[in-house]
Design a protein around this motif. Structure first.
Motif, PDB file in Angstrom:
ATOM      1  N   ARG A  40       0.908  -1.173  -0.077  1.00 57.54           N
ATOM      2  CA  ARG A  40       0.061   0.085   0.153  1.00 57.54           C
ATOM      3  C   ARG A  40       0.802   1.386  -0.048  1.00 57.54           C
ATOM      4  O   ARG A  40       0.567   2.182  -0.498  1.00 57.54           O
ATOM      5  N   GLY A  41       1.841   1.062   0.876  1.00 59.11           N
ATOM      6  CA  GLY A  41       2.874   2.554   0.857  1.00 59.11           C
ATOM      7  C   GLY A  41       3.762   2.378  -0.300  1.00 59.11           C
ATOM      8  O   GLY A  41       4.865   3.123  -0.239  1.00 59.11           O
ATOM      9  N   ARG A  42       3.588   1.766  -1.434  1.00 60.16           N
ATOM     10  CA  ARG A  42       4.361   1.647  -2.568  1.00 60.16           C
ATOM     11  C   ARG A  42       5.863   0.963  -2.224  1.00 60.16           C
ATOM     12  O   ARG A  42       6.467   0.947  -2.971  1.00 60.16           O
ATOM     13  N   GLY A  43       5.863   0.328  -1.222  1.00 64.67           N
ATOM     14  CA  GLY A  43       7.154  -0.660  -0.971  1.00 64.67           C
ATOM     15  C   GLY A  43       7.257  -1.662  -1.502  1.00 64.67           C
ATOM     16  O   GLY A  43       6.168  -2.300  -1.929  1.00 64.67           O
ATOM     17  N   ARG A  44       8.313  -2.103  -2.076  1.00 61.43           N
ATOM     18  CA  ARG A  44       8.371  -3.525  -2.823  1.00 61.43           C
ATOM     19  C   ARG A  44       8.239  -4.588  -1.927  1.00 61.43           C
ATOM     20  O   ARG A  44       8.570  -4.690  -0.791  1.00 61.43           O
ATOM     21  N   ARG A  45       7.654  -5.485  -2.641  1.00 59.83           N
ATOM     22  CA  ARG A  45       7.187  -6.859  -1.961  1.00 59.83           C
ATOM     23  C   ARG A  45       7.680  -8.130  -2.751  1.00 59.83           C
ATOM     24  O   ARG A  45       6.970  -8.210  -3.890  1.00 59.83           O
ATOM     25  N   TYR A  46       8.718  -8.715  -2.511  1.00 57.64           N
ATOM     26  CA  TYR A  46       9.385  -9.759  -3.411  1.00 57.64           C
ATOM     27  C   TYR A  46       8.686 -11.159  -2.953  1.00 57.64           C
ATOM     28  O   TYR A  46       8.365 -11.610  -1.808  1.00 57.64           O
ATOM     29  N   SER A  47       8.400 -12.094  -3.830  1.00 51.93           N
ATOM     30  CA  SER A  47       7.911 -13.333  -3.881  1.00 51.93           C
ATOM     31  C   SER A  47       8.882 -14.150  -4.026  1.00 51.93           C
ATOM     32  O   SER A  47      10.143 -13.802  -4.275  1.00 51.93           O
ATOM     33  N   ALA A  48       8.687 -15.459  -3.773  1.00 47.05           N
ATOM     34  CA  ALA A  48       9.949 -16.602  -3.817  1.00 47.05           C
ATOM     35  C   ALA A  48      10.301 -16.751  -5.353  1.00 47.05           C
ATOM     36  O   ALA A  48      11.311 -16.984  -5.630  1.00 47.05           O
ATOM     37  N   ARG A  49       9.192 -16.481  -6.076  1.00 45.52           N
ATOM     38  CA  ARG A  49       9.487 -16.513  -7.683  1.00 45.52           C
ATOM     39  C   ARG A  49      10.416 -15.243  -7.791  1.00 45.52           C
ATOM     40  O   ARG A  49      11.521 -15.622  -8.590  1.00 45.52           O
ATOM     41  N   ASP A  50      10.243 -14.090  -7.387  1.00 44.01           N
ATOM     42  CA  ASP A  50      11.185 -13.004  -7.410  1.00 44.01           C
ATOM     43  C   ASP A  50      12.578 -13.190  -7.192  1.00 44.01           C
ATOM     44  O   ASP A  50      13.415 -13.035  -7.876  1.00 44.01           O
ATOM     45  N   ILE A  51      12.782 -14.076  -6.078  1.00 45.90           N
ATOM     46  CA  ILE A  51      13.939 -14.459  -5.335  1.00 45.90           C
ATOM     47  C   ILE A  51      14.774 -15.394  -6.587  1.00 45.90           C
ATOM     48  O   ILE A  51      15.934 -15.053  -6.695  1.00 45.90           O
ATOM     49  N   ALA A  52      13.890 -16.256  -6.958  1.00 41.68           N
ATOM     50  CA  ALA A  52      14.623 -17.270  -7.615  1.00 41.68           C
ATOM     51  C   ALA A  52      14.989 -16.449  -9.114  1.00 41.68           C
ATOM     52  O   ALA A  52      16.205 -16.889  -9.550  1.00 41.68           O
ATOM     53  N   GLN A  53      14.202 -15.511  -9.595  1.00 34.90           N
ATOM     54  CA  GLN A  53      14.394 -14.907 -10.739  1.00 34.90           C
ATOM     55  C   GLN A  53      15.739 -14.035 -10.707  1.00 34.90           C
ATOM     56  O   GLN A  53      16.654 -13.695 -11.360  1.00 34.90           O
ATOM     57  N   LEU A  54      15.870 -13.246  -9.315  1.00 33.42           N
ATOM     58  CA  LEU A  54      17.153 -12.753  -9.100  1.00 33.42           C
ATOM     59  C   LEU A  54      18.269 -13.345  -9.072  1.00 33.42           C
ATOM     60  O   LEU A  54      19.248 -12.863  -9.384  1.00 33.42           O
TER      61      LEU A  54
END
Length: 140
Positions: A40-54
């Motif tokens: 809501r405050g525009r802060g980034r939230r990463y998923s497990a899929r995002d971590i794998a992609q990183l």
């Protein structure tokens, strides 16, 4: 790859899990390499899929020597392949349904209505007890 798309990790935790600096994650987000969900405050939230992609971005960059533009192209193509694979599955399901429907034939029921019936079978209906009289045409 991970199947979990739930946005769980704030940027500091995601950076630690991926073995990167948080500023690197921000840069990757700006470049469109890994785009996390936003809170809501525009802060980034990463998923497990995002971590794998990183981690995959890091591997391609460090081990394979691919530049960021190349990595973006690779990721875009992989996403396109996944989307096309899903579309193929949808079309295969549709073809199976059409083939199933093609096995049916249509016949006239006893009341003159059209009924679908499996191939090789007569339409199931009540037997008629009607008497049909045939009279040859005497005018011929």
């Amino acid at each position: 790859m991970y199947q979990d798309d739930s946005p769980l990790f704030v940027i500091s935790v995601a950076a630690e899990l991926a073995g990167m600096h948080p500023q690197t994650l921000r840069q990757y987000d700006r470049l469109g390499l890994v785009s996390p969900s936003r809170a809501r405050g525009r802060g980034r939230r990463y998923s497990a899929r995002d971590i794998a992609q990183l981690r995959e971005v890091q591997r391609l960059s460090q081990e394979d020597g691919v530049n960021l533009a190349g990595i973006k192209r690779i990721l875009d193509l992989e996403n396109q392949v996944l989307a096309l694979g899903q579309r193929v599955e949808e079309l295969e399901d549709e073809v199976a349904m059409v083939r199933q429907q093609a096995r049916r034939i249509f016949a006239a029921g006893m009341a003159g209505d059209i009924v679908a019936t499996p191939m090789g079978r007569r339409p199931e209906s009540q037997r008629s007890t009607a008497l049909v009289v045939w009279r040859p045409d005497r005018n011929r």
